[in-house]
Design a protein around this motif. Sequence first.
Motif, PDB file in Angstrom:
ATOM      1  N   VAL A 137      -3.868 -12.885   8.700  1.00 51.02           N
ATOM      2  CA  VAL A 137      -3.984 -12.197   9.481  1.00 51.02           C
ATOM      3  C   VAL A 137      -5.350 -12.638  10.297  1.00 51.02           C
ATOM      4  O   VAL A 137      -5.336 -14.260  10.196  1.00 51.02           O
ATOM      5  N   PRO A 138      -6.135 -11.868  11.423  1.00 48.45           N
ATOM      6  CA  PRO A 138      -6.936 -12.113  12.551  1.00 48.45           C
ATOM      7  C   PRO A 138      -7.709 -13.146  12.102  1.00 48.45           C
ATOM      8  O   PRO A 138      -8.469 -12.830  11.401  1.00 48.45           O
ATOM      9  N   ILE A 225       2.510   0.085  13.582  1.00 47.21           N
ATOM     10  CA  ILE A 225       3.936  -0.261  13.373  1.00 47.21           C
ATOM     11  C   ILE A 225       4.367  -1.210  11.854  1.00 47.21           C
ATOM     12  O   ILE A 225       3.479  -1.802  11.343  1.00 47.21           O
ATOM     13  N   GLU A 226       5.470  -0.651  10.877  1.00 45.20           N
ATOM     14  CA  GLU A 226       5.532  -1.046   9.687  1.00 45.20           C
ATOM     15  C   GLU A 226       6.616  -1.249   9.698  1.00 45.20           C
ATOM     16  O   GLU A 226       8.055  -1.291  10.289  1.00 45.20           O
ATOM     17  N   ARG A 227       6.448  -2.283   8.639  1.00 41.26           N
ATOM     18  CA  ARG A 227       7.991  -3.350   9.209  1.00 41.26           C
ATOM     19  C   ARG A 227       8.675  -3.387   7.788  1.00 41.26           C
ATOM     20  O   ARG A 227       7.669  -3.731   6.768  1.00 41.26           O
ATOM     21  N   ILE A 228       9.596  -3.399   7.571  1.00 44.32           N
ATOM     22  CA  ILE A 228      10.417  -3.132   5.823  1.00 44.32           C
ATOM     23  C   ILE A 228      11.136  -4.575   5.951  1.00 44.32           C
ATOM     24  O   ILE A 228      12.196  -4.093   6.505  1.00 44.32           O
ATOM     25  N   THR A 229      10.754  -5.052   5.585  1.00 44.75           N
ATOM     26  CA  THR A 229      11.736  -6.734   5.453  1.00 44.75           C
ATOM     27  C   THR A 229      12.398  -7.292   3.696  1.00 44.75           C
ATOM     28  O   THR A 229      11.383  -6.848   2.874  1.00 44.75           O
ATOM     29  N   ALA A 230      12.859  -7.805   4.344  1.00 40.73           N
ATOM     30  CA  ALA A 230      13.523  -8.084   2.218  1.00 40.73           C
ATOM     31  C   ALA A 230      13.081  -9.561   2.727  1.00 40.73           C
ATOM     32  O   ALA A 230      13.371 -10.304   3.420  1.00 40.73           O
ATOM     33  N   ALA A 238       6.956  -4.240   2.518  1.00 39.29           N
ATOM     34  CA  ALA A 238       6.208  -3.065   3.795  1.00 39.29           C
ATOM     35  C   ALA A 238       5.253  -3.883   4.361  1.00 39.29           C
ATOM     36  O   ALA A 238       3.929  -4.525   3.796  1.00 39.29           O
ATOM     37  N   LEU A 239       5.377  -4.836   5.525  1.00 43.90           N
ATOM     38  CA  LEU A 239       4.218  -4.563   6.271  1.00 43.90           C
ATOM     39  C   LEU A 239       3.668  -3.999   7.382  1.00 43.90           C
ATOM     40  O   LEU A 239       4.666  -3.506   8.159  1.00 43.90           O
ATOM     41  N   VAL A 259       4.923 -11.211  10.299  1.00 37.42           N
ATOM     42  CA  VAL A 259       6.038 -10.960   9.917  1.00 37.42           C
ATOM     43  C   VAL A 259       6.771 -12.416   9.413  1.00 37.42           C
ATOM     44  O   VAL A 259       7.504 -13.052   9.162  1.00 37.42           O
ATOM     45  N   GLU A 260       6.348 -13.537  10.788  1.00 38.78           N
ATOM     46  CA  GLU A 260       6.201 -14.371  11.128  1.00 38.78           C
ATOM     47  C   GLU A 260       6.028 -15.612   9.714  1.00 38.78           C
ATOM     48  O   GLU A 260       6.394 -16.343   9.575  1.00 38.78           O
TER      49      GLU A 260
END
Length: 265
Positions: A137-138, A225-230, A238-239, A259-260
């Motif tokens: 996070v920032p 911005i919403e990212r669903i990742t596995a 969800a991020l 994400v990274e």
Amino acid sequence: MATGGGAHWNPQSQRWEWAEQPPPPPPSYPPRPPAGGPVGQGGPGRERSWRVPLLVALGAAVVGGCAVAGWFVLGDGEPKAPAAAPSAPGTPVPPSGTVPAASPTASSSASSASSASPSVPPAYTVVRDDGGFSVAVPAGWERSHDETGSGSFYRRPGDRSALMQFFRVTESDGVGACELLRTSSQALATRPGYQEVSLDPAPGGSCELVYEYDNQESHGRRRAIERITAAPDGRRWALLAAGPAADGTAVRANLTAAVESFRPE
């Protein structure tokens, strides 16, 4: 007047009747199907036989989508009453290559967590959250406990214009990530000023939704911005990163860093 065999004359029907009439013999031909065709075969009858389960399935998908939509933070105005703080709030994780001071019983786990910490830009800090993950996070942002949505939230202290949100996706794995986000976007369309900017697949079987809506906290318009990742174990997360629409570059940078660096535990 009665006769042998149990027969008697019925003056009302004006006919002979028997006290115990034998049941009629079964027909020698199949019964005539109802209008519209037999159920389970071709014709309209088949549509009726499958219409109910189809509607049930569609209803389940809509309900699931609304649940996802409810996770997204669209708050506005003053913060809500503080929620109960978790037993272990998000705490910074030391940079990769360093081992914090720890008791002998915890030294091995601390060393393992440290070695797994990703490298992040100087403007970010990796925190370990009690929700079961670590993420960047920032720098200076802290866990926020006065939110109404699901999962974990991070904000800059004293500034509610921007935020980050992280939570587990509990919908069935049979529903694809883009399908979940598409249904959620449709549900969110009822919000004032809502606009879907894009919805696209992302690497690794992920999917990403970009949207904007009216929001006083972000001084007019907010971009999210919403990212669903596995995760490697198959669990989906969800991020989300959000902030003033005029500062979309910072929102994208925050999501990319998350994400990274995201590591489920």
